[in-house]
Design an enzyme around this catalytic site. Sequence first.
Site, mmCIF file in Angstrom:
data_model
loop_
_atom_site.group_PDB
_atom_site.id
_atom_site.type_symbol
_atom_site.label_atom_id
_atom_site.label_comp_id
_atom_site.label_asym_id
_atom_site.label_seq_id
_atom_site.Cartn_x
_atom_site.Cartn_y
_atom_site.Cartn_z
ATOM 1 N N ASP A 177 76.948 55.556 -1.655
ATOM 2 C CA ASP A 177 75.979 54.376 -1.622
ATOM 3 C C ASP A 177 75.311 54.703 -3.100
ATOM 4 O O ASP A 177 75.734 55.208 -3.781
ATOM 5 C CB ASP A 177 74.893 54.718 -0.361
ATOM 6 C CG ASP A 177 74.397 53.402 0.260
ATOM 7 O OD1 ASP A 177 73.505 52.939 -0.741
ATOM 8 O OD2 ASP A 177 74.255 53.522 1.236
ATOM 9 N N HIS A 252 75.125 48.194 -2.523
ATOM 10 C CA HIS A 252 75.068 49.754 -2.266
ATOM 11 C C HIS A 252 76.050 50.629 -2.962
ATOM 12 O O HIS A 252 76.693 51.595 -2.678
ATOM 13 C CB HIS A 252 75.404 49.960 -0.956
ATOM 14 C CG HIS A 252 74.125 49.629 0.127
ATOM 15 N ND1 HIS A 252 73.146 50.479 0.299
ATOM 16 C CD2 HIS A 252 74.099 48.677 1.005
ATOM 17 C CE1 HIS A 252 72.224 50.084 1.260
ATOM 18 N NE2 HIS A 252 72.831 48.940 1.539
ATOM 19 N N GLU A 315 73.892 44.365 3.310
ATOM 20 C CA GLU A 315 72.875 44.214 2.340
ATOM 21 C C GLU A 315 73.104 44.070 0.999
ATOM 22 O O GLU A 315 72.662 44.756 0.016
ATOM 23 C CB GLU A 315 71.998 45.334 2.261
ATOM 24 C CG GLU A 315 71.514 45.710 3.857
ATOM 25 C CD GLU A 315 70.731 46.938 4.121
ATOM 26 O OE1 GLU A 315 69.690 46.925 4.772
ATOM 27 O OE2 GLU A 315 70.955 47.958 3.370
HETATM 28 C C1 TNX Z 1 70.469 49.478 6.848
HETATM 29 S S1 TNX Z 1 72.746 49.670 8.529
HETATM 30 C C2 TNX Z 1 71.360 49.930 6.116
HETATM 31 C C3 TNX Z 1 71.502 51.335 5.622
HETATM 32 C C4 TNX Z 1 70.017 51.847 5.730
HETATM 33 C C5 TNX Z 1 69.839 51.882 7.221
HETATM 34 C C6 TNX Z 1 68.459 52.567 7.748
HETATM 35 C C7 TNX Z 1 73.272 49.108 7.326
HETATM 36 C C8 TNX Z 1 74.690 48.542 7.283
HETATM 37 N N1 TNX Z 1 72.702 49.315 6.212
HETATM 38 O O1 TNX Z 1 71.681 51.074 4.471
HETATM 39 O O2 TNX Z 1 70.318 53.291 5.596
HETATM 40 O O3 TNX Z 1 69.525 50.362 7.334
HETATM 41 O O4 TNX Z 1 68.233 52.488 9.071
#
Ligand code: TNX
Length: 516
Positions: A177, A252, A315
């Site tokens: 990440d 990420h 994301e």
């Molecule tokens: C969303 S869930 C994210 C993570 C975070 C999390 C915290 C997802 C696929 N991405 O990067 O750690 O929320 O709850």
Amino acid sequence: MTLSIIPRPASIKVGDGFFLLDSSVALRGIGTTPEEARALGGVFRSTTGLLLEAVAADGQADKLIVLSLDNEVRGLGDEGYRLRSTKRTVEITAKTREGIAYGLQTLAQLISPPLHAPDSNGVYSIPAVEIEDYPRFRWRGAMLDVARYFMPKEFLIKFIDLLALHKLNVLHLHLTDDQGWRIEIRKYPRLTEIGSRRKATLVGHLSASPGNRIYDNVPHGGYYTQAEIRELVRYAADRCITIVPEIDMPGHMQAAIASYPEIGVLSAPVEVATEWGVKEHILNPTSRTIAFVQDILAEIMELFPSEYIHVGGDEAVKTQWQNSAEVQKMINDLGVADENELQSYFIRQMGNYLRKHGRSLVGWDEIMEGGVAEGAVVMSWRGIEGGTAAAKQGHDVVMAPNEYTYLDYYQSKNTDAEPLAIGGYLPLSKVYAYDPVPAELDHEAAGHILGVQGQIWTEYIAGPDQVEYMAFPRLCALSEVAWTPKSARDYRDFSMRLPAHLKRLDARNVKYRPVE
Ligand code: TNX
């Protein structure tokens, strides 16, 4: 008599009396080769902690525990088992080694007093029962984020044992990440030399404006060598657990871009992230970057025999793509409509590559934006809509909706009395109430729901004790969601079985959150 088996078996009939387990009992394998019999003895030992003498298939003994591998056994599926105990014998029958192992997990939970000490005569007792049991879903997972905080290998070993105790069979490791790269890649050593370390970590929530943030100035780092990964994969496999690795892309990826700036869009130096939140750094999806990432996946496939390889996809902020002349030209040259389709194009390259090597791609539900790659498995985290749509389109789906399965959320409304968490509110009862098959799916689409998974994101979970506090007992509830037939699930009944089960966790020194 109440038996406190978790997850609750599909069916139990309690008979009369007990099988007394002392040193006169022998272990017999039927339908097994001598090696399998020995291996089952090993499973018996590691599950129950008890050493029994193994006898030949036709060997006699006063009292026997019989493990019977039977290809012909019907009605229990590939992972099911039948456990019959009487005063003289205990017999576990299953079609597969997995079934036998699950039968032994149940047997271990039937033994009383609990295994850490026999009664004053050195005897354990097993109630006479007839159990038929099999899982509802074939993906029964837990995801652990070891990128935000590195978790020592020894803890992963303990965590794997805890998953096995609950008949969970997938450990999804979120290995990379923005805040850390946690796996050795031989071809790209800077990923760990640089990417596995951050110089500090934000204190508290990401609420203050950038100039007002407080950092701890404590460097944080760590990664697993390839030898350690092989050891973990083998340890898990011996306990019927598949480790599914995740290399999160194209977003990420800040730790990787910090290590190799040329794979980023800016080609400018950037540091491993020191605070949480969604970052704008993203891979530059050129053919060079695609080859770079595929080199990584090649090593990942060497290490992890899992059919499923997770490539994240969540994301991925597209501003750097929007602002880059090079990326805009690529959108044009490829003839894709926009940045979302470019991400789909990128993910598809990974899917094709994995498929060529006989593996299947898994991604978070964002991989559906701009069109989902053929054969991709969708992990639905932003609610169930993505998973529902994907199942209707004929894609396999793992349900992981944040509202029901994010074990990083608070367990109580009284957040002042809880250690700092990311937010949310997910009490035990709500995890238990979750049903992974959306009501609107027809029979065929419902068949695409592979299963369910609990998520432990670790932005606010700095080490093993805290993982245990957040994961348990909610993972106990999730195991029943994943394993037990819907018709046999009942929260009041679960609550009555839980106290005895928590003693099992005590015996393993698990720092679970006390139940109110
Ligand atoms: C969303 S869930 C994210 C993570 C975070 C999390 C915290 C997802 C696929 N991405 O990067 O750690 O929320 O709850």
